[in-house]
Write a protein that holds these residues in place. Structure first.
Motif, PDB file in Angstrom:
ATOM      1  N   CYS A 108       0.975  -1.089   0.036  1.00 12.67           N
ATOM      2  CA  CYS A 108      -0.024  -0.143  -0.237  1.00 12.67           C
ATOM      3  C   CYS A 108       0.874   1.204   0.137  1.00 12.67           C
ATOM      4  O   CYS A 108       1.695   1.596   0.937  1.00 12.67           O
ATOM      5  N   VAL A 146       1.277   4.960   0.845  1.00 13.19           N
ATOM      6  CA  VAL A 146       0.737   5.950   1.678  1.00 13.19           C
ATOM      7  C   VAL A 146       0.131   7.351   1.031  1.00 13.19           C
ATOM      8  O   VAL A 146      -0.308   8.072   1.514  1.00 13.19           O
ATOM      9  N   SER A 147       0.700   7.343  -0.136  1.00 17.00           N
ATOM     10  CA  SER A 147       0.473   8.834  -1.150  1.00 17.00           C
ATOM     11  C   SER A 147       0.861   8.368  -2.503  1.00 17.00           C
ATOM     12  O   SER A 147       1.293   7.102  -2.814  1.00 17.00           O
ATOM     13  N   ARG A 191      -4.878   2.527  -0.713  1.00 15.18           N
ATOM     14  CA  ARG A 191      -4.778   3.247   0.690  1.00 15.18           C
ATOM     15  C   ARG A 191      -6.111   3.343   1.177  1.00 15.18           C
ATOM     16  O   ARG A 191      -6.716   3.324   2.363  1.00 15.18           O
ATOM     17  N   ARG A 192      -6.997   3.836   0.240  1.00 10.94           N
ATOM     18  CA  ARG A 192      -8.538   3.955   0.877  1.00 10.94           C
ATOM     19  C   ARG A 192      -9.240   2.928   1.289  1.00 10.94           C
ATOM     20  O   ARG A 192      -9.946   2.749   2.220  1.00 10.94           O
ATOM     21  N   VAL A 206      -7.734   0.568   3.221  1.00  8.43           N
ATOM     22  CA  VAL A 206      -7.368   0.430   4.472  1.00  8.43           C
ATOM     23  C   VAL A 206      -8.101   1.336   5.554  1.00  8.43           C
ATOM     24  O   VAL A 206      -8.578   1.130   6.573  1.00  8.43           O
ATOM     25  N   ALA A 207      -8.096   2.491   5.110  1.00  8.15           N
ATOM     26  CA  ALA A 207      -8.907   3.733   5.636  1.00  8.15           C
ATOM     27  C   ALA A 207     -10.241   3.188   5.908  1.00  8.15           C
ATOM     28  O   ALA A 207     -11.076   3.668   6.937  1.00  8.15           O
ATOM     29  N   LEU A 210       3.702  -0.749   4.006  1.00  5.11           N
ATOM     30  CA  LEU A 210       3.385   0.608   3.890  1.00  5.11           C
ATOM     31  C   LEU A 210       4.636   1.328   3.092  1.00  5.11           C
ATOM     32  O   LEU A 210       5.641   1.257   3.747  1.00  5.11           O
ATOM     33  N   SER A 266       0.850  10.462   6.900  1.00  8.15           N
ATOM     34  CA  SER A 266      -0.240   9.475   6.515  1.00  8.15           C
ATOM     35  C   SER A 266       0.096   8.104   6.850  1.00  8.15           C
ATOM     36  O   SER A 266      -0.796   7.511   7.084  1.00  8.15           O
ATOM     37  N   ALA A 267       1.338   7.612   6.965  1.00 11.19           N
ATOM     38  CA  ALA A 267       1.577   6.426   7.402  1.00 11.19           C
ATOM     39  C   ALA A 267       1.109   6.087   8.707  1.00 11.19           C
ATOM     40  O   ALA A 267       0.452   5.196   9.086  1.00 11.19           O
ATOM     41  N   LEU A 303      -2.651   5.716   8.849  1.00 13.03           N
ATOM     42  CA  LEU A 303      -3.154   4.358   8.438  1.00 13.03           C
ATOM     43  C   LEU A 303      -2.844   3.384   9.250  1.00 13.03           C
ATOM     44  O   LEU A 303      -3.512   2.578   9.743  1.00 13.03           O
TER      45      LEU A 303
END
Length: 402
Positions: free
Chosen positions: A147, A149-150, A268-269, A271-272, A286, A297-298, A301
């Motif tokens: 994943c 993170v950005s 990442r979405r 995960v969120a 990550l 961001s990490a 998450l």
């Protein structure tokens, strides 16, 4: 009043709770199809009737239950309570969508059949086959999710190359099989990156989940290399995206039973939004650039993962990438901020990566001796040998720094 079928050779018992003629007809058809040689009893009632009796009486080895008007959450809880006692549950319902099917199977149901039952088509023998003894059940493979993170940190690139590295196996080991899944169902790019046709079988798996087994996967996935198969496709009807994403967990479970290792390119979405696929992921990588925003961001998450995980959270591994320089933080500074070691720092290899993209071939195959490929191979070996990183920390690193 109960309708009795004659007992015979085996001791395997089947009971059913149904309220409609269609439900009763479905039960009778299943019993006849199985040429059942056991006691079978049909009661009047629903899954909730069975749930109320749970703990008060002894059920059969297999229970067939029609769903009534009760809420989905109540029915899920009932299934979990009943299967916890070792009873197999087959559900009869009228909701014809993949998400409902996946939800009940995740809760522990053996199968979910749609009413009215299609008696013309083939059905699996759900009644006469015994459960596989625990000691001979197929060992599950390992699932690694990658994943970013950005955006633009090379998560898809790492997922593709890590799958090749995992295929190599270790010294003295049986060569593993690997499945690679692009979980970005809206804008996934792995098929383009690897210069392969999109795999329509991915969405066939969501629309007909009862067909998904090793044979189905072998027929519908693209074999990139011997022992390495890929699922990557873009959905056309965006209205179907939520139901397909809810089906990811069950699909990955099937991949887990088929391949030694499954690598997922995970947005990442998901995960969120605590997608259920996280419940079947063993390791989450990550990928982050060495900047303040990426570190933040990490951390977010990791907090979300810790709060949202239904059971044990996946092990988290940090991979630092140089595709974006950002603030140029060191691996030690990133590890200190996130309270987790950096497992791998990927070197900048722009020319090798560019050549690989042009040829539609992973760097791991095109330039196995490049700095990038060697570092990815080392990461695969580290993950295979042990689980050095702890599970996700229970305390938010942001709170600790406050």
């Amino acid at each position: 009043m109960s309708q009795m079928f004659q007992p015979s050779k085996t001791e395997r018992r089947v009971e059913a709770f149904v309220t409609t003629e269609e439900g009763r007809d479905a039960v009778i058809h299943l019993l006849r199809q199985a040429a059942l040689d056991s006691n079978a009893t049909v009661h009047t009632g629903t899954l909730q009737t069975m749930a109320r009796l749970s703990g008060m009486t002894t059920f059969g080895d297999v229970m067939i239950a029609e769903l009534g008007e009760t809420s989905l959450d109540a029915n899920i809880e009932a299934v979990r309570d009943i299967v916890a006692d070792g009873t197999e549950v087959i559900l009869l319902g009228r909701e014809n969508d993949v998400a409902t099917y996946r939800t009940f199977l995740t809760a522990g149901a053996k199968d979910y059949l749609l009413l009215p039952l299609d008696t013309k088509g083939p059905l699996p023998d759900l009644l006469s086959s015994e459960s596989i003894p625990t000691e001979v059940k197929r060992a599950h493979g390992r699932v690694i999710a990658v994943c970013g993170v950005s955006g633009g940190v090379g998560a898809s690139l790492l997922a593709a190359n890590l799958s090749v590295a995992c295929r190599a196996g270790g010294e003295g080991e049986v060569t593993p099989t690997v499945g690679l899944l692009d979980a970005d169902l809206a804008f996934g790019s792995l098929a383009v990156d690897l210069d392969i046709e999109t795999t329509s079988g991915l969405f066939e798996a969501f629309s007909t989940p009862e067909r998904v087994d090793s044979t189905f996967l072998q027929a519908t996935m693209h074999e990139l290399q011997p022992g390495l198969s890929v699922y990557s496709a873009e959905i056309e009807d965006m209205s179907l995206l939520p139901s397909c994403e809810m089906g990811l967990a069950a699909l990955v479970s099937s991949l887990k039973e088929t391949f030694s290792t499954t690598v997922i390119d995970l947005p990442r979405r998901l995960v969120a939004e605590k997608n259920p696929v996280l419940d079947v992921v063993d390791d989450l990588i990550l990928v982050l650039a060495p900047g303040f925003g990426a570190v933040r961001s990490a951390g977010r998450l990791m907090d979300l993962l810790n709060r949202n995980a239904a059971g044990d959270a996946p092990r988290v591994w940090l991979v630092l990438t140089q595709t974006r320089r950002d603030a140029g933080l060191s691996a030690k500074e990133v590890a200190g901020a996130l309270d987790l070691p950096v497992s791998c720092a990927l070197p900048p290899c722009a020319s090798d990566i560019a050549r690989a993209y042009v040829k539609g071939t992973p760097v791991q195959s095109l330039a196995p001796n490049s700095a990038y490929a060697r570092r990815v191979a080392r990461l695969a070996q580290t993950m295979r040998k042990g689980h050095d990183p702890d599970k996700v920390r229970q305390t938010s690193w942001w709170k600790k720094r406050a």
